[in-house]
Design a protein around this motif. Structure first.
Motif, PDB file in Angstrom:
ATOM      1  N   ASP A  63      66.327 -52.856  45.099  1.00  0.00           N
ATOM      2  CA  ASP A  63      65.979 -53.833  46.123  1.00  0.00           C
ATOM      3  C   ASP A  63      64.706 -54.576  45.714  1.00  0.00           C
ATOM      4  OD1 ASP A  63      66.266 -54.864  48.990  1.00  0.00           O
ATOM      5  OD2 ASP A  63      64.207 -54.102  48.975  1.00  0.00           O
TER       6      ASP A  63
ATOM      7  N   LEU B  78      69.783 -50.815  52.341  1.00  0.00           N
ATOM      8  CA  LEU B  78      69.955 -50.698  50.905  1.00  0.00           C
ATOM      9  C   LEU B  78      71.439 -50.564  50.541  1.00  0.00           C
ATOM     10  CD1 LEU B  78      68.600 -50.507  48.147  1.00  0.00           C
ATOM     11  CD2 LEU B  78      68.381 -48.035  48.498  1.00  0.00           C
TER      12      LEU B  78
ATOM     13  N   ASP C 211      72.988 -54.041  50.859  1.00  0.00           N
ATOM     14  CA  ASP C 211      72.555 -54.920  49.775  1.00  0.00           C
ATOM     15  C   ASP C 211      73.222 -54.543  48.448  1.00  0.00           C
ATOM     16  OD1 ASP C 211      70.975 -56.305  51.545  1.00  0.00           O
ATOM     17  OD2 ASP C 211      69.094 -55.317  50.955  1.00  0.00           O
ATOM     18  N   THR C 212      73.460 -53.250  48.245  1.00  0.00           N
ATOM     19  CA  THR C 212      74.148 -52.812  47.024  1.00  0.00           C
ATOM     20  C   THR C 212      75.588 -53.304  47.019  1.00  0.00           C
ATOM     21  OG1 THR C 212      72.753 -50.830  46.943  1.00  0.00           O
ATOM     22  CG2 THR C 212      74.759 -50.811  45.619  1.00  0.00           C
TER      23      THR C 212
END
Length: 472
Positions: free
Chosen positions: A202, A296, A299-300
């Motif tokens: 990130d 997270l 976003d991954t």
């Protein structure tokens, strides 16, 4: 004299077995050197990802001459700490083809599900066992039954030791004698082939999420592919990233040869490490609130979607326990992310789950799961009160065979509803996912779903008539 007695014994054994007798050998002179003993050449083994985790499933023993399978028995070998369920011969170490002879002896090992299909005893009852991902203390939320802040789970031990304990006869009627020699090796893991390890960092927090990504073989330029996103339960939350692949088969089964033949797709397995637990806290908690870990994870997923040729109309989410909770939270906040989801042994804040009322969902819990079962019952009532019809049925037998699974799932889908809610009779929290991903018709159903509602006709290629009928 001793050699004569030994030959006599071998001749007697050959007669009893119905195999050709051993040809007499000339007596050795006193100064002659004894011939080198006949023995096996090598041993190898293969591991399999069961719903309850990875374990050695097959050991192959290679001999210098073809072995006659007529008198072969599992008792002719021992594998330390394992039960040999069958012994057969073949020309290849990889498959049992019903051959009568070959240089390989293939030993199938028995691996039983360590999770019980019975509900756990009520609190306070003698002999109660607690799930490893539900400890009494240490949860982030402070709840006695909350998710753990750490896991002690370790990678499975795939080493093994083998002895030949009985006579093994070749096709010429000459035996390989029992031996005290111990052969040791480590099992191969073919089901993990094709998974590439990666990590997404990130840019704001600097936190990095490990992941494994499988890309279908023979990808064509300009073509997009469905994406399966699997998130495991909290027992995999260690710094051994491989645990997310081998804690069960929820990630690897989508990359199997049989599955890819029907549904060529990418498979993303997210790993929430102990380092992330320590720095960000748990991915999901009993408060059912959005966490930095969920940010997270999202976003991954977006990173993978933006980097690879993903069919954005066919992104599918699934997970068990922590992974199922994360799936619900992601779908609550980003309702356009998934075309459909398979939610296993999980629950979430019921009020927030109102956002899923128009989603394509298949939910599976066990009757004995003291959190997921009542939690999902409340969610179903909420969706029904909001006007969303939910397909339900009587309790499912988790020991059903292929034909029964086709019937059970087909009966659900005939109700023509977007949300399917299935419950195993008995069982408990961890037992649910030892079976869940073995149900082929549910996996088939997932691939027929699209975000825009257009039929995914290509997803039924390679299916049997029974499988197609269950989806009709």
């Amino acid at each position: 004299m001793k050699n004569a007695i030994k030959l006599s014994l071998l001749l007697s054994l050959a007669c009893l077995s119905g195999l050709p007798a051993v040809s007499p050998m000339p007596a050795m002179a006193a100064d002659e050197t004894a011939p080198a003993p006949r023995t096996l050449v090598s041993v190898s083994a293969t591991a399999h990802n069961y719903g309850f985790g990875e374990a050695i499933s097959r050991v192959s023993v290679k001999y210098p001459t073809p072995i006659d399978g007529r008198s072969l028995s599992p008792s002719d070998f021992s594998v330390e700490g394992k039960t040999i369920s069958s012994a057969s011969v073949g020309t290849s170490p990889d498959k049992v083809k019903g051959e009568s002879s070959g240089p390989y002896v293939i030993l199938s090992l028995s691996n039983t599900n360590p999770q019980s299909d019975k509900p756990l005893p009520a609190p306070g009852e003698q002999g109660k066992e607690r799930h490893r991902d539900l400890p009494e203390k240490g949860s982030q939320s402070g709840s006695r039954m909350g998710p753990p802040m750490s896991s002690s789970k370790a990678l499975p031990d795939l080493s093994f030791s083998l002895k030949q304990t009985g006579l093994v006869w070749d096709t010429k009627g000459i035996p390989y004698l029992p031996s005290d020699t111990l052969y040791t090796a480590r099992a191969a893991e073919p089901e993990l082939q094709g998974f590439q390890e990666g990590s997404y960092e990130d840019p704001v927090t600097g936190a990095a999420m490990p992941y494994y990504l499988y890309l279908p073989k023979g990808m064509e330029r300009g073509k997009t592919y469905p994406l399966i996103v699997f998130i495991p339960d909290a027992s995999a939350d260690t710094n051994d990233t491989k645990l997310s692949l081998v804690q069960g088969n929820g990630g690897t089964i989508w990359a199997s040869r049989e599955e890819q033949a029907k549904h060529p797709s990418m498979v993303l397995v997210l790993h929430y490490s102990k380092d992330l637990v320590d720095s960000l806290g748990m991915m999901t908690t009993d408060e059912n609130k959005w966490t930095p870990g969920l940010t997270l994870a999202y976003d991954t997923i977006r990173h993978i979607v933006d980097t690879y040729p993903v069919d954005r109309n066919r992104i599918y989410g699934t997970g068990q326990s922590q992974g199922g909770m994360a799936n619900i939270a992601l779908s609550d906040r980003y309702p356009d992310l998934f075309a459909a989801q398979y939610l296993v042994a999980c629950q979430w804040n019921v009020e927030e789950m109102a956002a899923l009322k128009d989603k394509n969902l298949w939910i599976l819990v066990s009757e004995g799961d003291t959190k997921a079962y009542p939690g999902m019952n409340r969610a179903v009532k909420l969706w029904q009160s909001l006007g969303t019809p939910v397909a339900t049925s009587s309790l499912w037998d988790s020991h059903s065979d292929k034909g029964a699974w086709n019937h059970l799932t087909g009966a659900m889908l005939q109700q023509g509803r977007p949300i399917q809610y299935s419950v195993f009779a008995g069982g408990n929290h961890m037992y649910t996912w030892t079976i869940a991903y073995n149900i082929t018709p549910i996996r088939n159903w997932l691939f027929t779903q699209t975000k825009d509602g257009t039929p995914a006709f290509a997803s039924t290629r390679g299916l049997s008539k029974e499988e197609k009928r269950s989806l009709a």
